[in-house]
Design an enzyme around this catalytic site. Structure first.
Site, PDB file in Angstrom:
ATOM      1  N   GLU A 244      -4.781   0.774  11.856  1.00  0.00           N
ATOM      2  CA  GLU A 244      -3.374   0.515  11.481  1.00  0.00           C
ATOM      3  C   GLU A 244      -2.357   1.139  12.428  1.00  0.00           C
ATOM      4  O   GLU A 244      -1.409   1.803  11.988  1.00  0.00           O
ATOM      5  CB  GLU A 244      -3.123   0.999  10.042  1.00  0.00           C
TER       6      GLU A 244
ATOM      7  N   ASN B 286      -9.062  -1.647  13.743  1.00  0.00           N
ATOM      8  CA  ASN B 286      -8.991  -2.217  12.391  1.00  0.00           C
ATOM      9  C   ASN B 286      -7.535  -2.243  11.909  1.00  0.00           C
ATOM     10  O   ASN B 286      -6.792  -1.269  12.105  1.00  0.00           O
ATOM     11  CB  ASN B 286      -9.829  -1.330  11.452  1.00  0.00           C
TER      12      ASN B 286
ATOM     13  N   HIS C 196      -6.829  -7.796   2.877  1.00  0.00           N
ATOM     14  CA  HIS C 196      -6.366  -7.545   1.512  1.00  0.00           C
ATOM     15  C   HIS C 196      -5.390  -8.669   1.155  1.00  0.00           C
ATOM     16  O   HIS C 196      -4.274  -8.700   1.667  1.00  0.00           O
ATOM     17  CB  HIS C 196      -5.652  -6.189   1.421  1.00  0.00           C
TER      18      HIS C 196
ATOM     19  N   GLU D 142     -12.335  -5.169   4.728  1.00  0.00           N
ATOM     20  CA  GLU D 142     -11.870  -4.588   3.454  1.00  0.00           C
ATOM     21  C   GLU D 142     -11.457  -5.690   2.494  1.00  0.00           C
ATOM     22  O   GLU D 142     -10.460  -5.563   1.771  1.00  0.00           O
ATOM     23  CB  GLU D 142     -10.688  -3.635   3.697  1.00  0.00           C
TER      24      GLU D 142
ATOM     25  N   ASP E  46     -10.446  -8.015  -0.267  1.00  0.00           N
ATOM     26  CA  ASP E  46     -10.238  -8.168  -1.708  1.00  0.00           C
ATOM     27  C   ASP E  46      -9.118  -9.167  -1.904  1.00  0.00           C
ATOM     28  O   ASP E  46      -8.264  -9.339  -1.031  1.00  0.00           O
ATOM     29  CB  ASP E  46     -10.022  -6.837  -2.458  1.00  0.00           C
TER      30      ASP E  46
END
Ligand code: XIL
Length: 302
Positions: free
Chosen positions: A127, A170, A206, A235, A237
């Site tokens: 990030e 990432n 996400h 990650e 979801d």
């Protein structure tokens, strides 16, 4: 395949989940984990504040429990994450530039050497770019004191510490083609051109109703792969429920499968009961570890 891991393996991919050490004593959690997944990412246990809350005093206990569970079950481990502005202990932000540089390199080296040979991919930097249209770097102690070069320095240090691990950048909101992903793309292209060691790009993925699976997800993964790096969904979801959530999960899995260098998918948790999205239901198993429509959509896409 009859499980996520075996179906993904049939397509040459791993299928992972974030894991919290605190749940490894819960039998339904562990049996679901062991049955369905073949890669784990420690959800918080490998972050800087967890591993080196005090300078040069390393606490590997919780992360080690996850790694040894994975190893005893033949699962792979993703390392997450070495250099990140968040979950960073206060002492790091108080250092001057020269001291911060050596603390960063020391942290990377100590952690990667501890886990040498046990981690298939490391999120070396997480990030580092701002949201929105600027394409600029995010403010952090690393960015503000060391400048743009901190990312390549972290990757060079990481390569030396464990040459066998894949080294990933990432981020989130980089899943589709947009100003932020364009900025990451330019960085990766530059790294490849100059021989800075980078092997993979992680797309957190996400998703929710305000930020759904992008229509150009596959195309975006493919353009990064075309730079000569692996891509991973790290990650995943997706907020929601029922058939619309299931359809979105199927779309995400298909995007990875359509990209030869998309090497695996990790969902950000085993069960809705413990999702970081409090009150949300973004995962594949409900709070009672029952398979959701999203689970069946993923399994049939694989
Ligand atoms: C989250 C964890 O899931 C939470 O338990 C914790 O409180 C905060 O961090 N991007 C990342 C992950 O890279 O490390 C974050 O994990 C979720 C967003």
């Amino acid at each position: 395949g009859t499980t996520l891991a075996s179906a993904a393996a049939g397509k040459g991919r791993y299928f992972g989940t974030a894991v919290a050490a605190s749940h490894l004593g819960e039998s339904a959690y562990v049996s679901t984990l062991n049955t369905e997944f073949d890669s784990v990412t420690p959800e918080n246990e490998m972050k800087w504040d967890a591993l080196e809350g005090t300078r040069n005093s390393f606490s590997f206990g919780s992360a080690d429990r996850i790694v040894s569970h994975a190893q005893s079950r033949g699962m792979k481990v993703r390392g997450h994450t070495l250099v990140w502005h968040s979950q960073l202990p206060g002492w790091v932000g108080g250092l001057g530039a020269a001291d911060l540089r050596s603390a960063m390199n020391h942290h990377i080296t100590q952690v990667m050497q501890h886990y040498k040979g046990k981690i298939h991919s490391w999120d070396v930097v997480n990030e580092a770019f701002q949201d929105g249209g600027s394409g600029a770097r995010r403010s952090s102690p690393f960015q503000d004191k060391l400048g743009n070069g901190f990312i390549e320095e972290a990757f060079r240090t990481a390569r030396a510490a464990d040459p066998g691990a894949k080294l990933c950048y990432n981020d989130y909101n980089t899943d589709g083609v947009n100003a932020k992903s364009n900025a990451v793309y330019a960085m990766v292209k530059d790294f490849k051109a100059r021989g800075v060691p980078i092997d993979c790009v992680g797309f957190q993925s996400h998703f929710n109703s305000a930020s759904p699976v992008p229509g150009d997800y596959r195309a975006n993964l493919q353009r990064f792969a075309d730079l000569g790096v692996d891509v991973q969904i790290t990650e995943l979801d997706i907020e929601g429920s029922g058939s619309s959530q299931a359809t979105s999960y199927g779309t995400a899995v298909n995007a990875c499968l359509a990209v030869a260098r998309c090497t695996g998918i990790t969902v950000w948790g085993v069960t809705d009961k413990y999702s970081w999205r409090s009150g949300g239901t973004p995962l594949l198993f409900d709070g009672n570890y029952h398979k959701k429509p999203a689970y069946h959509a993923v399994l049939s896409a694989l």
